[in-house]
Design an enzyme around this catalytic site. Structure first.
Site, PDB file in Angstrom:
ATOM      1  N   HIS A  28      83.537 -21.353   8.942  1.00 33.08           N
ATOM      2  CA  HIS A  28      82.955 -21.431  10.220  1.00 33.08           C
ATOM      3  C   HIS A  28      82.231 -22.547  10.611  1.00 33.08           C
ATOM      4  O   HIS A  28      81.685 -23.244   9.577  1.00 33.08           O
ATOM      5  CB  HIS A  28      82.282 -19.978  10.418  1.00 33.08           C
ATOM      6  CG  HIS A  28      80.860 -19.980   9.747  1.00 33.08           C
ATOM      7  ND1 HIS A  28      79.777 -20.594  10.446  1.00 33.08           N
ATOM      8  CD2 HIS A  28      80.587 -19.362   8.689  1.00 33.08           C
ATOM      9  CE1 HIS A  28      78.644 -20.467   9.540  1.00 33.08           C
ATOM     10  NE2 HIS A  28      79.281 -19.557   8.517  1.00 33.08           N
ATOM     11  N   CYS A  29      82.237 -23.011  11.738  1.00 30.33           N
ATOM     12  CA  CYS A  29      80.981 -23.793  12.370  1.00 30.33           C
ATOM     13  C   CYS A  29      80.196 -23.359  12.946  1.00 30.33           C
ATOM     14  O   CYS A  29      79.907 -22.201  12.757  1.00 30.33           O
ATOM     15  CB  CYS A  29      81.694 -25.139  12.927  1.00 30.33           C
ATOM     16  SG  CYS A  29      82.604 -24.562  14.355  1.00 30.33           S
ATOM     17  N   MET A  30      79.452 -24.139  13.884  1.00 29.88           N
ATOM     18  CA  MET A  30      78.504 -23.479  14.576  1.00 29.88           C
ATOM     19  C   MET A  30      78.911 -22.267  15.683  1.00 29.88           C
ATOM     20  O   MET A  30      78.055 -21.362  16.083  1.00 29.88           O
ATOM     21  CB  MET A  30      77.410 -24.687  15.516  1.00 29.88           C
ATOM     22  CG  MET A  30      76.294 -24.135  15.789  1.00 29.88           C
ATOM     23  SD  MET A  30      75.164 -23.998  14.322  1.00 29.88           S
ATOM     24  CE  MET A  30      73.590 -23.695  15.027  1.00 29.88           C
TER      25      MET A  30
END
Length: 668
Positions: A28-30
């Site tokens: 996942h990213c932000m």
């Protein structure tokens, strides 16, 4: 329970993508869960968009489910916990569901901390050709370490019994047992080239059997005196075993390319016949007449050079080797020593290098004891040391390194000094070597070559390293903040200056927006200001995450758009969330898909919990490096809690300087 909603979202996502078994890996990213999908036909994009909590979906090289900051990390963690892997790890072929507690129970705090620091360090290391080579070497030899330990221990016991027999302490009746133990040890070291060749072929994606054959050629099977093969470089007879492990690694690596070439160019109908035939014929000639003489010279030169350094340098050489070994481990360079150790064991019957390098771990033990004494009020740190110290004494140094000394900084350096002191003692005594590789610390004592006297010399070195690491750390290596009183979870129990505790990040994040408050948003970078609808990313341009503005930067500085508190900074530094003093929640996203760059173009001056003012520098971004990677460096600023907004101002596109007013937002 509050946690259940994240599992519900995760299960909803799984249901629309074909289940966990259709996912290769998940990160996942932000704002987004990113999944590598095995079969795209099993994905229901429309159904995915309707999952409660999902803000949008993007499909590129990975399937990206947009959830927003603060939610995405919890959903992603719930999803991987359900399968039983870590973020970024390959999913099992048939996923099985288990509760989060099943994967968290029984994990000591020191192990979790050590893994966190170790993984962060590995992620920060730039991947280069030599790092890849060292990784290959590690993968080839790690499966053999249990064999090295078992056979080496048997060899050590056989050596002690032989010495006792020669001294007349035990009788001739022990001869059969001693010979049997030597035969067992020979089962590994006599044919070690072949085992390494098979493992090397697997690692280099070649046929293991062919790798074993090429490695076996080093022994020159079938060449019996007076028959001989010539060394084409010297004109003398080629000696069986020339080149050893180094020659095997190089020959099998080349063989993997040769075999692959034949598989690609020979018709499938006859591939099984001619590919192995031509591979063995070409590589056999290449190995015997080129690799063996050249690698033999290299290995003999390395062994001779190390022996010369140890014999001439003595204590000084031992100090330098013991001092620098842990930094070598940090850089991944220690793996290259494994073939050298094995060549020394083959030529000398022992490796005098290993006992010196083992002192580095002993220095960590001494440093940990000093920290335990000086930082006894810090319950979190002392509990970590209690968990890591016993295995550190036995030679498993990673928990102490990555869980204790490296996280504090200075103790890592003073621990290295302790390793140098122990190495100096071993080097001064001289003649101390190990019959095998594998363990270090106290566990290496049974493998010390030469009987009781040399074993005691090794013990003196250990004690010196303990003492050196202790003294250097006690007086010079204890950070002041490590001595502060903290509970088991790391919460500060006493401070000298603060009278009222500052609100935590969680308290700030959950505080309600101030009714009717007006917030002025300023430019987060210098460059071309544009509407967020112009951003080349659907999640932002369609305002799935909220409304805001975008800037194509002409400078590298990124500043805060508001007065507020940093809530989080992404591990990859491409995204920052801020809670404005007025209660607005903002996301600053540096570039499109820059999460894939793993933080390389960014440096941050702030961290979670820091209060900033509008226009204050948050960090830097290397726009040229981002563009070179094929990414868009656009800086996006989004208000994510639009449900708290009564009115959102407007602005005109055009050039703008960082810190200049863009628009006003008024709360409900």
């Amino acid at each position: 329970m509050a946690e259940d909603k994240y599992k519900i979202i995760g299960d909803g996502i799984y249901a629309q993508v074909g289940g966990p078994e259709n996912i290769a890996k998940l990160i996942h990213c932000m704002t987004r869960v990113r999944m590598t999908i095995k079969d795209d036909s099993q994905v229901d994009l429309e159904g995915l968009k309707k999952v409660p909590g999902v803000l949008g979906v993007a499909q590129e090289d990975t399937l990206q489910v947009i959830l927003g900051p603060g939610v995405v990390n919890k959903v992603a963690q719930s999803m991987v916990d359900e399968v039983g892997v870590d973020l970024g790890e390959p999913f099992p072929t048939q996923a099985t569901v288990a509760s989060t507690s099943d994967y968290q129970s029984g994990k000591a705090a020191v192990e979790a901390k050590a893994k966190q620091v170790h993984d962060a360090h590995k992620a920060s290391q730039k991947q280069t050709w030599w790092r890849a080579a060292l990784k290959h070497i590690s993968s080839i030899f790690i499966p053999l370490i249990p064999a090295f330990v078992g056979a080496g221990l048997i060899s050590g016991i056989a050596g002690v019994l032989s010495n006792l027999q020669a001294a007349g302490t035990i009788g001739a009746s022990w001869a059969t047992l001693i010979l049997t133990m030597k035969v067992i040890n020979g089962g590994l070291f006599t044919y070690l080239n072949i085992y390494v060749g098979i493992n090397a072929a697997r690692e280099f994606k070649a046929t293991p059997g062919l790798g074993g054959i090429i490695a076996g050629l080093i022994y020159l099977p079938g060449v019996v005196a007076p028959a001989a093969l010539p060394n084409i470089f010297t004109g003398k007879d080629l000696v069986a075993g020339s080149g050893g492990i180094i020659g095997v690694l190089f020959a099998v690596w080349i063989m993997s390319y040769v075999e692959r070439w034949f598989h690609n160019h020979i018709p499938d109908s006859v591939d099984i016949i001619f590919s192995p035939f031509f591979t063995l014929l070409i590589m056999g000639i290449f190995t015997i007449f080129l690799v063996m003489p050249a690698a033999g010279w290299v290995s003999n030169s390395l062994v001779g050079a190390i022996n010369w350094v140890l014999n001439v340098g003595g204590a000084f050489s031992g100090f330098v080797l013991g001092l620098v070994f842990l930094p070598m481990v940090m850089l991944g360079l220690h793996q290259i020593l494994t073939p050298i150790h094995l060549e020394m064991i083959k030529d000398l019957g022992m490796t005098p290098l290993l006992p010196i390098l083992a002192m580095a771990g002993a220095g960590q033990v001494g440093a940990a004891i000093a920290l335990w004494i000086r930082c006894r009020k810090n319950k979190q740190l002392t509990n970590m040391i209690k968990g890591a110290l016993p295995v550190g004494i036995l030679g498993v140094g990673e928990p102490l390194i990555y869980g204790v000394s490296l996280t504090l900084g200075r103790p890592f350096i003073t621990a290295c000094v302790g390793g140098g002191v122990g190495g100096a003692v071993i080097g001064a005594i001289g003649g101390i070597g190990a019959t095998s590789i594998g363990p270090s610390g106290v566990a290496l004592i049974p493998l010390i070559h030469g009987g009781f006297g040399n074993a005691m010399g090794y013990v003196f070195g250990l004690l010196a390293a303990y003492a050196g690491g202790f003294v250097a750390t006690y007086f010079f290596g204890v950070p002041k903040d490590a001595m502060l009183a903290k509970d088991e979870s790391g919460v500060l129990l006493e401070t000298a200056t603060a009278t009222v505790a500052a609100p935590s990040v969680d308290e700030i994040m959950t505080a309600a927006p101030t009714a009717g408050a007006k917030t002025a948003l300023v430019a987060t970078a210098s460059g071309d200001l544009q509407q967020i609808s112009a951003v080349h990313d659907n999640a932002f341009s369609q305002k799935m995450l909220g409304d805001g503005f975008a800037i194509e930067p002409t400078m590298e500085t990124v500043v805060s758009p508001v007065d507020g508190t940093i809530i989080s900074v992404a591990d990859t530094m491409h995204a920052i969330t801020i809670k404005a003093d007025s209660g607005l929640e903002l996301l600053i996203h540096l570039g499109i898909d820059t999460v894939e760059l793993k933080g390389e173009p960014f440096s941050m001056d702030v961290k979670a919990g820091k209060h900033v003012v509008a226009g204050q520098q948050l960090g830097l971004m290397d726009t040229q490096k981002i563009k070179a990677a094929g990414k868009d460096p656009v800086v996006i600023t989004v208000v994510t809690n639009m449900d708290a907004v009564a009115s959102f101002g407007t602005f005109a596109d055009g050039n703008i300087e960082e810190g200049k007013h863009v628009l006003d937002v008024v709360n409900k």
